[in-house]
Write an enzyme that holds these catalytic residues in place. Structure first.
Site, PDB file in Angstrom:
ATOM      1  N   THR A  28      -9.314  10.438   0.043  1.00  0.00           N
ATOM      2  CA  THR A  28      -9.491   9.526  -1.091  1.00  0.00           C
ATOM      3  C   THR A  28     -10.927   8.996  -1.183  1.00  0.00           C
ATOM      4  OG1 THR A  28      -7.185   8.921  -1.026  1.00  0.00           O
ATOM      5  CG2 THR A  28      -8.648   7.329  -2.047  1.00  0.00           C
TER       6      THR A  28
ATOM      7  N   LYS B 174      -2.854   2.435  11.960  1.00  0.00           N
ATOM      8  CA  LYS B 174      -4.013   2.201  11.077  1.00  0.00           C
ATOM      9  C   LYS B 174      -3.585   1.465   9.814  1.00  0.00           C
ATOM     10  CE  LYS B 174      -4.814   6.567  11.455  1.00  0.00           C
ATOM     11  NZ  LYS B 174      -5.132   7.955  11.620  1.00  0.00           N
ATOM     12  N   LYS B 175      -2.459   1.896   9.224  1.00  0.00           N
ATOM     13  CA  LYS B 175      -2.019   1.267   7.967  1.00  0.00           C
ATOM     14  C   LYS B 175      -1.627  -0.191   8.200  1.00  0.00           C
ATOM     15  CE  LYS B 175      -2.691   3.797   4.468  1.00  0.00           C
ATOM     16  NZ  LYS B 175      -3.405   3.346   3.268  1.00  0.00           N
TER      17      LYS B 175
ATOM     18  N   ARG C  83      -5.464  14.246  21.632  1.00  0.00           N
ATOM     19  CA  ARG C  83      -4.333  15.074  21.163  1.00  0.00           C
ATOM     20  C   ARG C  83      -4.832  16.399  20.605  1.00  0.00           C
ATOM     21  NH1 ARG C  83      -1.843  11.522  16.800  1.00  0.00           N
ATOM     22  NH2 ARG C  83      -0.576  13.348  16.382  1.00  0.00           N
TER      23      ARG C  83
ATOM     24  N   SER D 276       0.210   6.956  15.070  1.00  0.00           N
ATOM     25  CA  SER D 276      -1.169   7.124  14.615  1.00  0.00           C
ATOM     26  C   SER D 276      -1.323   6.649  13.161  1.00  0.00           C
ATOM     27  CB  SER D 276      -1.545   8.607  14.750  1.00  0.00           C
ATOM     28  OG  SER D 276      -2.741   8.887  14.078  1.00  0.00           O
TER      29      SER D 276
ATOM     30  N   ASP E  44       0.852  -1.191   0.000  1.00  0.00           N
ATOM     31  CA  ASP E  44       0.000   0.000   0.000  1.00  0.00           C
ATOM     32  C   ASP E  44       0.888   1.240   0.000  1.00  0.00           C
ATOM     33  OD1 ASP E  44      -2.227   1.610   0.058  1.00  0.00           O
ATOM     34  OD2 ASP E  44      -2.872   1.055   2.078  1.00  0.00           O
ATOM     35  N   LYS E  45       0.220   2.371  -0.133  1.00  0.00           N
ATOM     36  CA  LYS E  45       0.890   3.676  -0.110  1.00  0.00           C
ATOM     37  C   LYS E  45       0.172   4.536   0.913  1.00  0.00           C
ATOM     38  CE  LYS E  45      -0.898   6.900  -1.909  1.00  0.00           C
ATOM     39  NZ  LYS E  45      -1.506   8.244  -1.894  1.00  0.00           N
ATOM     40  N   HIS E  46       0.915   5.372   1.616  1.00  0.00           N
ATOM     41  CA  HIS E  46       0.254   6.368   2.471  1.00  0.00           C
ATOM     42  C   HIS E  46       0.849   7.733   2.178  1.00  0.00           C
ATOM     43  CE1 HIS E  46      -1.749   8.203   5.865  1.00  0.00           C
ATOM     44  NE2 HIS E  46      -0.617   8.836   6.096  1.00  0.00           N
ATOM     45  N   SER E  47      -0.028   8.713   2.028  1.00  0.00           N
ATOM     46  CA  SER E  47       0.447  10.082   1.841  1.00  0.00           C
ATOM     47  C   SER E  47       0.067  10.889   3.066  1.00  0.00           C
ATOM     48  CB  SER E  47      -0.206  10.655   0.586  1.00  0.00           C
ATOM     49  OG  SER E  47      -0.339  12.044   0.714  1.00  0.00           O
TER      50      SER E  47
END
Ligand code: URA
Length: 433
Positions: free
Chosen positions: A119, A186-187, A167, A182, A79-82
């Site tokens: 997204t 999740k990822k 937070r 954080s 996967d990718k996370h931005s």
């Protein structure tokens, strides 16, 4: 075990063990840890910091506070996370490209909040599409198509939901350690083997300076790797929208253009670069240059478009979206150009201000429960370095009413700087990992 002892360990720099972190994250999820204790923990981490080991322990504990998926697809899942930005619709391009070369992408994504889009909102700008599917449907879509873009189940990393809310009201959002745990909790709950990170830097990004972006990238990569997920990061420019559009349906237009008539653009180049990197991380290829050739072929052959069509249909959207996509996307009532106030070159675009312009048009959320209008936003955004004559268009606005259009025009013009001289800004800043 008790919360006060664990908090004191963070405060004194002796660091909780993995078992203690697990206890604390489970307590966050169950409510056993009070708001006061969660706030004190967050502040102790913010001020004292965690070692790399401590960050991995917190990330794993938060990941394991809820459901963790596992896959038996016979090949690595990636996967990718931005870290979020404007005009960033990479996920909608990257997932179908990877699926088209048989690389599975179980993407659990988020919705937009504040000035950056999400997204899921972009995908749901396609009428009928619903990303809120249960785990069974998520798995069925993965089996059928090889990629899925869905919303998180309520029980994925529930400790993060609680800690993030605390937070937000205790001045502890900016802690790199807490941001890392954080994002990754999740990822990693999606059961990934490899993760490529796109850490944005600039006026439209969470991290505005290169120094902060580099710190976050290093923290994310070392923590993901320490947690058993192969990882690297690209640090990329967000001093202007990635695609020349900001707004949910308007960004789907950019994606469809890239899928139906691929040309080099910042959006296509970054999608290819990130997808190629994650193929190498996942062991599918030995060099990103080799992977990028295969990925580009999926755009020119229509294979990525076919995957995108299949994904849209599987999520309840039109059966063959690509056949009449323009007609199907929602259009705003008022569409008009924004004129350059003077002659010169586009020198700066305040991404935060443009993003908030979209939010105030109704295209984004100020609170989690706000409903959004997918048709509104800005398109045809001239990039930094482009020459423009006074009165010529610098962008096009799409608004629900004349009143909203006037406010959106003012917002855009206040975000825009035109100067005598300005150069295009490079997209790629650095690679970490
Ligand atoms: N995104 C997240 O998911 N968490 C943070 O703490 C910051 C950005």
């Amino acid at each position: 075990m008790d919360a006060a002892t664990i908090i004191a360990r963070v405060r004194d720099g002796t660091e909780p063990s993995q078992g203690e972190m697990n206890w604390f994250a489970a307590g966050l999820a169950s409510g056993k840890v009070t708001d006061a204790q969660a706030g004190a923990f967050a502040m102790a981490v913010m001020l004292k910091g965690l070692s790399e080991e401590g960050r991995v322990a917190l990330t794993l504990a938060m990941r394991d506070s809820g459901d963790v998926l596992s896959w038996s697809l016979g090949r690595p899942v990636v996967d990718k996370h931005s870290t979020g930005g404007l005009g960033d619709c990479v996920s909608l391009l990257l997932a179908p490209m990877l699926a088209a070369v048989d690389v599975p992408v179980p993407m659990i994504s988020g919705r937009g909040l504040g000035h950056t889009g999400g997204t899921l909102d972009k995908l749901e700008a396609i009428p009928g599409t619903n990303t809120d599917v249960g785990e069974d449907r998520f798995r069925a879509i993965m089996d059928e198509i090889g990629c899925a873009i869905v919303s998180a189940d309520r029980n994925m990393a529930p400790s993060d939901r609680r800690l993030y809310a605390i937070r937000d009201v205790t001045g502890t959002v900016p802690s790199i350690d807490l941001i890392t745990a954080s994002i990754l909790s999740k990822k990693l709950a999606a059961g990934l083997d490899a993760l490529i990170l796109d850490v944005k830097c600039g006026s439209g990004a969470f991290m505005e300076t290169e120094e902060d972006a580099r710190k976050l990238a290093k923290s994310l990569v070392s923590t993901a790797t320490g947690a058993g997920c192969k990882s690297a990061a690209l640090i990329t420019d967000m001093s202007q929208p990635l695609a020349p559009a900001a707004g949910n349906a308007l960004e789907v237009v950019e994606v469809m253009q890239a899928l139906t008539n691929p040309k080099n653009s910042r959006l296509v180049d970054l999608s290819l670069a990130l997808a190629a990197e994650v193929m190498v991380l996942g062991g599918y290829d030995t060099a990103p240059e080799v992977a990028a050739v295969k990925l580009r072929d999926t755009l020119t052959s229509g294979a990525a478009l076919a995957k995108f069509d299949a994904l849209v249909a599987a999520l309840g959207g039109p059966k063959k979206f690509s056949e009449d996509w323009r007609a199907r996307l929602p259009e705003a009532n008022v569409i008009r150009e924004i004129a350059a106030p003077k002659t010169g070159r586009i020198a700066a675009l305040d991404g935060h201000a443009i993003g908030m312009g979209v939010v105030h048009m109704g295209g984004g959320r100020l609170t989690e429960t706000d409903r959004i209008d997918p048709s509104v936003g800005y398109s045809d955004i001239l990039a930094i370095g482009t020459e423009v004559a006074k009165g010529a268009p610098v962008a096009r606005l799409h608004a629900a009413s004349e009143k909203a259009a006037q406010a959106a025009e003012r917002a855009y013009l206040s975000a825009l700087t035109i100067a005598d001289d300005a150069r295009p800004v490079p997209l790629m800043i650095d690679r970490v990992g």
